[in-house]
Design a protein around this motif. Sequence first.
Motif, short mmCIF file in Angstrom:
data_model
loop_
_atom_site.label_atom_id
_atom_site.label_comp_id
_atom_site.label_asym_id
_atom_site.label_seq_id
_atom_site.Cartn_x
_atom_site.Cartn_y
_atom_site.Cartn_z
N CYS A 194 -0.31 -78.11 -25.47
CA CYS A 194 -0.47 -79.56 -25.22
C CYS A 194 0.40 -80.44 -26.11
N ASP A 195 0.30 -80.27 -27.41
CA ASP A 195 1.03 -81.16 -28.30
C ASP A 195 2.54 -81.09 -28.05
N TRP A 200 4.01 -80.22 -25.17
CA TRP A 200 4.30 -80.81 -23.86
C TRP A 200 4.30 -82.33 -23.93
N TRP A 201 3.41 -82.91 -24.73
CA TRP A 201 3.30 -84.38 -24.83
C TRP A 201 4.21 -84.95 -25.90
N ARG A 216 3.34 -85.28 -28.97
CA ARG A 216 2.45 -85.94 -29.92
C ARG A 216 1.10 -85.22 -29.87
N VAL A 267 -2.39 -84.33 -28.88
CA VAL A 267 -3.30 -84.67 -27.78
C VAL A 267 -4.43 -83.65 -27.60
N GLY A 296 -1.63 -81.82 -16.95
CA GLY A 296 -0.28 -81.74 -17.50
C GLY A 296 0.51 -80.62 -16.87
N THR A 315 -5.61 -93.45 -18.53
CA THR A 315 -4.61 -93.05 -19.51
C THR A 315 -4.34 -94.21 -20.45
N ASN A 366 1.43 -94.53 -21.82
CA ASN A 366 1.80 -93.32 -21.09
C ASN A 366 2.47 -93.70 -19.76
N ARG A 383 4.89 -92.39 -18.07
CA ARG A 383 5.13 -91.30 -17.12
C ARG A 383 3.89 -91.04 -16.26
N SER A 384 2.72 -91.06 -16.88
CA SER A 384 1.48 -90.85 -16.14
C SER A 384 1.21 -92.01 -15.18
#
Length: 161
Positions: free
Chosen positions: A33-34, A36-37, A39, A41, A88, A122, A126, A128-129
Amino acid sequence: MNAWSGTWEGAGPAGTVIRNARPDDHGRILRVCDAWWGRPVTHILPRLFLDHFHATSLVAEDEGNLAGFLVGFPSQARSEEAYVHFAGVSPAHRRSGAARELYRLFTNAALVEGRGVVRAVTSPSNERSIAFHRSIGFTVTGPHEDYDGPGTDRMCFELRL
């Protein structure tokens, strides 16, 4: 398979399959997760979500490697709604159709179960989301000030099925 599961091949890299999540997917998801983001998460996904909602959540795998996930559930309090808590896709699988397919499978299952609305939220940052949810038909509102507590604003997504 139940209404909340399905398989998918062809829209992304060869060998990509979507299946129901399992409780033991929790660690796999947290490990990526971290990165992919870009940061921190992981705090968004406590273990309880995959312990209690794995049957309504989805995992995409490409040759056994995690390619994406969607953690969601039908609302217990609002019988007409389902909720996507966290989703994600790995950077290598973005723009492959994987996220769109995860959402399609989830929303189709919600519809089969009689749910007429899917919701998600979200952070206002964010982008992109926000853009993705708009592109698949969600109505986006916000930012809603203090939505998740003081100083924690959220954008709200709603898809009428």
